[in-house]
Scaffold this motif. Structure first.
Motif, PDB file in Angstrom:
ATOM      1  N   PHE A  65       0.816  -1.220   0.000  1.00  0.00           N
ATOM      2  CA  PHE A  65       0.000   0.000   0.000  1.00  0.00           C
ATOM      3  C   PHE A  65       0.854   1.277   0.000  1.00  0.00           C
ATOM      4  O   PHE A  65       0.628   2.171  -0.792  1.00  0.00           O
ATOM      5  N   ASN A  66       1.797   1.394   0.962  1.00  0.00           N
ATOM      6  CA  ASN A  66       2.693   2.556   1.032  1.00  0.00           C
ATOM      7  C   ASN A  66       1.949   3.885   1.119  1.00  0.00           C
ATOM      8  O   ASN A  66       2.377   4.895   0.555  1.00  0.00           O
ATOM      9  N   LEU A  67       0.846   3.905   1.834  1.00  0.00           N
ATOM     10  CA  LEU A  67       0.163   5.165   2.109  1.00  0.00           C
ATOM     11  C   LEU A  67       0.908   5.931   3.183  1.00  0.00           C
ATOM     12  O   LEU A  67       1.616   5.342   4.011  1.00  0.00           O
ATOM     13  N   PHE A  68       0.768   7.250   3.184  1.00  0.00           N
ATOM     14  CA  PHE A  68       1.381   8.060   4.232  1.00  0.00           C
ATOM     15  C   PHE A  68       0.546   7.915   5.500  1.00  0.00           C
ATOM     16  O   PHE A  68      -0.603   8.375   5.545  1.00  0.00           O
ATOM     17  N   PRO A  69       1.084   7.281   6.555  1.00  0.00           N
ATOM     18  CA  PRO A  69       0.259   6.953   7.732  1.00  0.00           C
ATOM     19  C   PRO A  69      -0.212   8.170   8.516  1.00  0.00           C
ATOM     20  O   PRO A  69      -1.225   8.104   9.214  1.00  0.00           O
ATOM     21  N   HIS A  70       0.523   9.302   8.398  1.00  0.00           N
ATOM     22  CA  HIS A  70       0.174  10.492   9.179  1.00  0.00           C
ATOM     23  C   HIS A  70      -0.811  11.405   8.452  1.00  0.00           C
ATOM     24  O   HIS A  70      -1.218  12.427   8.994  1.00  0.00           O
ATOM     25  N   LEU A  71      -1.192  11.024   7.227  1.00  0.00           N
ATOM     26  CA  LEU A  71      -2.138  11.826   6.448  1.00  0.00           C
ATOM     27  C   LEU A  71      -3.464  11.093   6.319  1.00  0.00           C
ATOM     28  O   LEU A  71      -3.506   9.864   6.205  1.00  0.00           O
ATOM     29  N   ARG A  72      -4.539  11.855   6.299  1.00  0.00           N
ATOM     30  CA  ARG A  72      -5.850  11.264   6.069  1.00  0.00           C
ATOM     31  C   ARG A  72      -5.969  10.798   4.617  1.00  0.00           C
ATOM     32  O   ARG A  72      -5.138  11.158   3.774  1.00  0.00           O
ATOM     33  N   VAL A  73      -6.972  10.009   4.341  1.00  0.00           N
ATOM     34  CA  VAL A  73      -7.130   9.427   3.013  1.00  0.00           C
ATOM     35  C   VAL A  73      -7.147  10.500   1.933  1.00  0.00           C
ATOM     36  O   VAL A  73      -6.420  10.415   0.933  1.00  0.00           O
ATOM     37  N   LEU A  74      -7.958  11.523   2.102  1.00  0.00           N
ATOM     38  CA  LEU A  74      -8.050  12.562   1.081  1.00  0.00           C
ATOM     39  C   LEU A  74      -6.715  13.280   0.902  1.00  0.00           C
ATOM     40  O   LEU A  74      -6.330  13.620  -0.228  1.00  0.00           O
TER      41      LEU A  74
END
Length: 232
Positions: free
Chosen positions: A78-87
């Protein structure tokens, strides 16, 4: 859209990619299958070349950044930024890299979240989502950059079986819309249904390639038949 010509990559004594060539036409889906470690990764080539829409993937000048800017990538983890919300995960890169207005990007991001079935998750953090939801966010994030091609590196390999279908349905929808896609996967059903061409890689080489009807029903190579006998 993509041309790979005699690509090779070596890690010490291991030849991971060995003289691989193939073409990916516009608005088609190419599926790469094979045993793990067959040669898919984000590494500079030792030989050969890769072109995206006629532009070489070259470490020199601005070509590499230009090609990367036209390519969407979806990873296993996934590699999403964990400290940022989805949007915020969706809107960050288009604003910083594309220099697009926050208002326009936000509207497009919300529309993409709706497309992947997550319109109600925009204010969540990644840790508040399931694995399948995080992967659909990752797909939406890549699409928010308006890429010419989408690359998927085993996008369902870390998901529970119940979540896999949700991600595959999004990918099928993209294929139906005409997105050019290259997918490394072990999901044979997806390859049968969606791919325009299937490439079987083993020990760094393309052992066999062809349309899915021929590839799965009448594989020509003994190694291909042995692999399919284990996974089908």
């Amino acid at each position: 859209m993509i041309r790979v010509e005699h690509a090779s990559k070596r890690f010490a004594a291991h030849l991971a990619v060995d003289d691989v060539s193939f073409h990916v036409p516009v608005s088609t889906v190419t599926v790469l299958i094979g045993p793990s470690g067959s040669g898919n990764g984000l590494e500079r080539l030792d030989g050969g070349k890769i072109l995206l829409d006629g532009v070489p993937l070259s470490p020199r000048g601005g070509d590499l950044a230009r090609v990367r800017g036209e390519t969407g990538m979806v990873f296993q983890q996934f590699n999403l930024f964990p400290h940022l919300r989805v949007l915020e995960n969706l809107t960050l890169a288009p604003q910083l890299v594309r220099r697009r207005s926050a208002e326009t990007v936000r509207e497009e991001a919300q529309a993409l979240l709706a497309k992947v079935g997550l319109a109600d998750k925009a204010a969540r953090f990644p840790s508040q989502l399931s694995g399948g939801e995080q992967q659909r966010v990752a797909i939406a994030r890549a699409l928010c950059m308006k890429p010419k091609v989408m690359l998927f590196d085993e996008p369902t390999s870390s998901l529970d079986p119940e979540m896999i279908q949700d991600v595959l349905e999004v990918m099928k929808f993209l294929a139906a819309e005409g997105m050019t896609m290259v997918v490394a996967t072990h999901e044979m059903g997806f390859a049968r249904e969606v791919a325009h061409q299937v490439l079987f890689l083993d020990r760094g080489r393309v052992v066999e390639a062809g349309p899915p009807v021929q590839f799965f029903a009448q594989p020509r190579e003994k190694r291909t038949r042995a692999f399919l006998a284990k996974v089908l």
